[in-house]
Design a protein around this motif. Structure first.
Motif, PDB file in Angstrom:
ATOM      1  N   LEU A   1     -14.917 -29.899  41.155  1.00 32.01           N
ATOM      2  CA  LEU A   1     -16.157 -29.807  40.386  1.00 32.01           C
ATOM      3  C   LEU A   1     -15.922 -30.270  38.941  1.00 32.01           C
ATOM      4  O   LEU A   1     -16.148 -29.528  37.980  1.00 32.01           O
ATOM      5  N   PRO A   2     -15.465 -31.506  38.765  1.00 36.43           N
ATOM      6  CA  PRO A   2     -15.126 -31.976  37.421  1.00 36.43           C
ATOM      7  C   PRO A   2     -16.329 -32.084  36.491  1.00 36.43           C
ATOM      8  O   PRO A   2     -16.154 -32.150  35.265  1.00 36.43           O
ATOM      9  N   GLN A   3     -17.536 -32.088  37.052  1.00 35.49           N
ATOM     10  CA  GLN A   3     -18.718 -32.208  36.202  1.00 35.49           C
ATOM     11  C   GLN A   3     -18.838 -31.057  35.210  1.00 35.49           C
ATOM     12  O   GLN A   3     -19.341 -31.237  34.091  1.00 35.49           O
ATOM     13  N   TYR A   4     -18.350 -29.873  35.591  1.00 35.27           N
ATOM     14  CA  TYR A   4     -18.450 -28.735  34.682  1.00 35.27           C
ATOM     15  C   TYR A   4     -17.419 -28.831  33.556  1.00 35.27           C
ATOM     16  O   TYR A   4     -17.690 -28.410  32.424  1.00 35.27           O
ATOM     17  N   ALA A   5     -16.260 -29.378  33.853  1.00 33.66           N
ATOM     18  CA  ALA A   5     -15.296 -29.657  32.785  1.00 33.66           C
ATOM     19  C   ALA A   5     -15.874 -30.681  31.821  1.00 33.66           C
ATOM     20  O   ALA A   5     -15.737 -30.559  30.592  1.00 33.66           O
ATOM     21  N   ALA A   6     -16.547 -31.691  32.365  1.00 35.05           N
ATOM     22  CA  ALA A   6     -17.160 -32.717  31.519  1.00 35.05           C
ATOM     23  C   ALA A   6     -18.261 -32.122  30.657  1.00 35.05           C
ATOM     24  O   ALA A   6     -18.393 -32.461  29.468  1.00 35.05           O
TER      25      ALA A   6
ATOM     26  N   LYS B   1      -6.748 -24.464   7.290  1.00 34.83           N
ATOM     27  CA  LYS B   1      -6.813 -23.104   7.811  1.00 34.83           C
ATOM     28  C   LYS B   1      -7.403 -23.064   9.216  1.00 34.83           C
ATOM     29  O   LYS B   1      -7.187 -22.113   9.954  1.00 34.83           O
ATOM     30  N   SER B   2      -8.178 -24.068   9.570  1.00 33.29           N
ATOM     31  CA  SER B   2      -8.807 -24.106  10.887  1.00 33.29           C
ATOM     32  C   SER B   2      -7.818 -24.574  11.951  1.00 33.29           C
ATOM     33  O   SER B   2      -7.038 -25.496  11.724  1.00 33.29           O
ATOM     34  N   LEU B   3      -7.872 -23.918  13.105  1.00 32.61           N
ATOM     35  CA  LEU B   3      -7.054 -24.323  14.251  1.00 32.61           C
ATOM     36  C   LEU B   3      -7.900 -25.079  15.272  1.00 32.61           C
ATOM     37  O   LEU B   3      -7.575 -25.108  16.458  1.00 32.61           O
ATOM     38  N   GLY B   4      -8.984 -25.679  14.799  1.00 33.81           N
ATOM     39  CA  GLY B   4      -9.921 -26.333  15.695  1.00 33.81           C
ATOM     40  C   GLY B   4      -9.307 -27.405  16.563  1.00 33.81           C
ATOM     41  O   GLY B   4      -9.635 -27.524  17.755  1.00 33.81           O
ATOM     42  N   THR B   5      -8.415 -28.219  16.009  1.00 42.09           N
ATOM     43  CA  THR B   5      -7.814 -29.306  16.787  1.00 42.09           C
ATOM     44  C   THR B   5      -6.938 -28.760  17.912  1.00 42.09           C
ATOM     45  O   THR B   5      -6.927 -29.297  19.026  1.00 42.09           O
ATOM     46  N   PHE B   6      -6.227 -27.673  17.628  1.00 47.15           N
ATOM     47  CA  PHE B   6      -5.413 -27.035  18.661  1.00 47.15           C
ATOM     48  C   PHE B   6      -6.298 -26.476  19.772  1.00 47.15           C
ATOM     49  O   PHE B   6      -6.030 -26.671  20.959  1.00 47.15           O
ATOM     50  N   PHE B   7      -7.370 -25.779  19.392  1.00 47.27           N
ATOM     51  CA  PHE B   7      -8.279 -25.226  20.395  1.00 47.27           C
ATOM     52  C   PHE B   7      -8.928 -26.334  21.215  1.00 47.27           C
ATOM     53  O   PHE B   7      -9.210 -26.151  22.407  1.00 47.27           O
ATOM     54  N   TYR B   8      -9.175 -27.455  20.581  1.00 45.91           N
ATOM     55  CA  TYR B   8      -9.753 -28.630  21.257  1.00 45.91           C
ATOM     56  C   TYR B   8      -8.855 -29.064  22.409  1.00 45.91           C
ATOM     57  O   TYR B   8      -9.304 -29.208  23.566  1.00 45.91           O
ATOM     58  N   ALA B   9      -7.575 -29.294  22.110  1.00 44.36           N
ATOM     59  CA  ALA B   9      -6.624 -29.723  23.135  1.00 44.36           C
ATOM     60  C   ALA B   9      -6.448 -28.653  24.205  1.00 44.36           C
ATOM     61  O   ALA B   9      -6.354 -28.951  25.405  1.00 44.36           O
ATOM     62  N   LEU B  10      -6.414 -27.398  23.778  1.00 44.11           N
ATOM     63  CA  LEU B  10      -6.235 -26.293  24.717  1.00 44.11           C
ATOM     64  C   LEU B  10      -7.410 -26.195  25.689  1.00 44.11           C
ATOM     65  O   LEU B  10      -7.228 -25.974  26.893  1.00 44.11           O
ATOM     66  N   SER B  11      -8.626 -26.365  25.181  1.00 42.79           N
ATOM     67  CA  SER B  11      -9.805 -26.232  26.031  1.00 42.79           C
ATOM     68  C   SER B  11      -9.835 -27.284  27.134  1.00 42.79           C
ATOM     69  O   SER B  11     -10.279 -27.007  28.259  1.00 42.79           O
ATOM     70  N   ILE B  12      -9.368 -28.489  26.834  1.00 42.16           N
ATOM     71  CA  ILE B  12      -9.336 -29.538  27.855  1.00 42.16           C
ATOM     72  C   ILE B  12      -8.413 -29.125  29.001  1.00 42.16           C
ATOM     73  O   ILE B  12      -8.762 -29.271  30.183  1.00 42.16           O
ATOM     74  N   GLY B  13      -7.254 -28.597  28.674  1.00 41.44           N
ATOM     75  CA  GLY B  13      -6.324 -28.158  29.712  1.00 41.44           C
ATOM     76  C   GLY B  13      -6.878 -27.016  30.546  1.00 41.44           C
ATOM     77  O   GLY B  13      -6.719 -26.993  31.771  1.00 41.44           O
ATOM     78  N   ILE B  14      -7.531 -26.061  29.894  1.00 42.96           N
ATOM     79  CA  ILE B  14      -8.091 -24.922  30.612  1.00 42.96           C
ATOM     80  C   ILE B  14      -9.171 -25.376  31.593  1.00 42.96           C
ATOM     81  O   ILE B  14      -9.199 -24.943  32.763  1.00 42.96           O
ATOM     82  N   LEU B  15     -10.046 -26.266  31.140  1.00 41.99           N
ATOM     83  CA  LEU B  15     -11.153 -26.692  32.001  1.00 41.99           C
ATOM     84  C   LEU B  15     -10.667 -27.575  33.155  1.00 41.99           C
ATOM     85  O   LEU B  15     -11.206 -27.500  34.265  1.00 41.99           O
ATOM     86  N   ILE B  16      -9.680 -28.400  32.899  1.00 46.85           N
ATOM     87  CA  ILE B  16      -9.121 -29.193  33.992  1.00 46.85           C
ATOM     88  C   ILE B  16      -8.428 -28.277  35.002  1.00 46.85           C
ATOM     89  O   ILE B  16      -8.583 -28.442  36.226  1.00 46.85           O
ATOM     90  N   ALA B  17      -7.669 -27.304  34.523  1.00 47.77           N
ATOM     91  CA  ALA B  17      -6.995 -26.360  35.423  1.00 47.77           C
ATOM     92  C   ALA B  17      -7.995 -25.555  36.241  1.00 47.77           C
ATOM     93  O   ALA B  17      -7.717 -25.178  37.389  1.00 47.77           O
ATOM     94  N   TRP B  18      -9.159 -25.303  35.680  1.00 44.39           N
ATOM     95  CA  TRP B  18     -10.183 -24.507  36.358  1.00 44.39           C
ATOM     96  C   TRP B  18     -10.967 -25.329  37.377  1.00 44.39           C
ATOM     97  O   TRP B  18     -11.075 -24.962  38.541  1.00 44.39           O
ATOM     98  N   PHE B  19     -11.501 -26.467  36.942  1.00 44.39           N
ATOM     99  CA  PHE B  19     -12.487 -27.174  37.765  1.00 44.39           C
ATOM    100  C   PHE B  19     -11.932 -28.331  38.593  1.00 44.39           C
ATOM    101  O   PHE B  19     -12.549 -28.719  39.579  1.00 44.39           O
ATOM    102  N   TRP B  20     -10.792 -28.881  38.224  1.00 45.61           N
ATOM    103  CA  TRP B  20     -10.225 -29.966  39.044  1.00 45.61           C
ATOM    104  C   TRP B  20      -9.866 -29.494  40.447  1.00 45.61           C
ATOM    105  O   TRP B  20     -10.230 -30.145  41.423  1.00 45.61           O
ATOM    106  N   PRO B  21      -9.184 -28.358  40.607  1.00 43.74           N
ATOM    107  CA  PRO B  21      -8.863 -27.916  41.973  1.00 43.74           C
ATOM    108  C   PRO B  21     -10.107 -27.576  42.802  1.00 43.74           C
ATOM    109  O   PRO B  21     -10.065 -27.645  44.030  1.00 43.74           O
ATOM    110  N   LEU B  22     -11.207 -27.213  42.142  1.00 42.03           N
ATOM    111  CA  LEU B  22     -12.449 -26.896  42.838  1.00 42.03           C
ATOM    112  C   LEU B  22     -13.249 -28.145  43.209  1.00 42.03           C
ATOM    113  O   LEU B  22     -14.290 -28.040  43.869  1.00 42.03           O
TER     114      LEU B  22
END
Length: 233
Positions: free
Chosen positions: A122-127, A99-120
């Motif tokens: 500032l990869p330390q915040y994604a890490a 019932k948990s979608l945790g694994t999907f949210f896990y993969a999604l969060s990595i993409g969101i943080l890379i899209a946010w902080f890589w262009p800036l």
């Protein structure tokens, strides 16, 4: 101020993808081997993958992988994880019919943080976001299940103070370590680490359906960014 200098990474995209693929293969292979030879507890093998896979953000940071590569990988793995809830794909990661979608949210969060902080640049915040989720949340679950002697309930979910305190302590150390490496400001890093770890541990306690794999990394990364780029500087 940079405290720690790492060796120069390979610049070839092919080699970078190969290194990431090797790491993920080692993690998933180790989980499968653990499941076959040592334990039949699916939660343990899932947490091994949960923790091991998250460390790929450090590899991506060191390699300085292009933003599009991180986003593309996140999209691919998000699709794979959704399929794994229905079909026997990556059984060590997510069980069929969960019932948990945790694994999907896990993969999604990595993409969101890379899209946010890589262009800036500032990869330390994604890490911070990803490692807080992987190590903090992962160890909290394992410690809570094995050693939790003081339970409490939130919205019908069983938690333990041992697990929640482990989440806060591990998150604090991770946040402090990354900020110390990248900026070296002892006072500011401790203030950020303590404040963020308390907030994300509270988020984890109140999260259902695995959404903490999205809220915890996004919140810890965003708070780290705001605290250290605007408030504590």
């Amino acid at each position: 101020m940079t405290v720690l200098a790492l060796p120069s990474p390979p610049t070839s995209i092919t080699l970078q993808l190969l290194l990431v693929g090797i790491w993920l293969g080692i993690v998933i292979g180790s989980a499968e081997l653990l499941k076959r030879l040592i334990t039949t507890d699916p939660e343990i093998t899932r947490k091994v993958v949960h923790i091991g896979t998250g460390n790929v953000i450090l590899l991506a940071w060191w390699l300085d992988v292009p933003t599009w590569v991180g986003i593309a990988a996140s999209v691919i793995f998000s699709i794979v994880t959704l399929l794994s809830y229905r079909y026997p794909i990556l059984s060590s990661v997510s069980g069929v019919g969960r019932k948990s979608l945790g694994t999907f949210f896990y993969a999604l969060s990595i993409g969101i943080l890379i899209a946010w902080f890589w262009p800036l640049k500032l990869p330390q915040y994604a890490a911070i976001g990803i490692l807080t989720m992987t190590w903090g949340d992962g160890l909290a679950a394992l410690i809570g299940q094995r050693f939790g002697r003081h339970p409490y309930q939130v919205w019908g979910m069983k938690k333990s103070w041992e697990g929640s305190l482990s989440m806060a302590g591990v998150s604090c150390l991770i946040i402090y370590g990354i900020l110390w490496i990248t900026q070296g400001n002892i006072t500011a890093t401790w203030i950020s680490a303590v404040a963020i770890s308390v907030i994300v541990s509270t988020l984890e306690a109140f999260s259902k359906w695995g959404i903490d794999n999205l809220t915890v990394p996004i919140a810890s990364a965003a708070l780290g960014f705001v605290f250290n780029e605007f408030w504590l500087t």
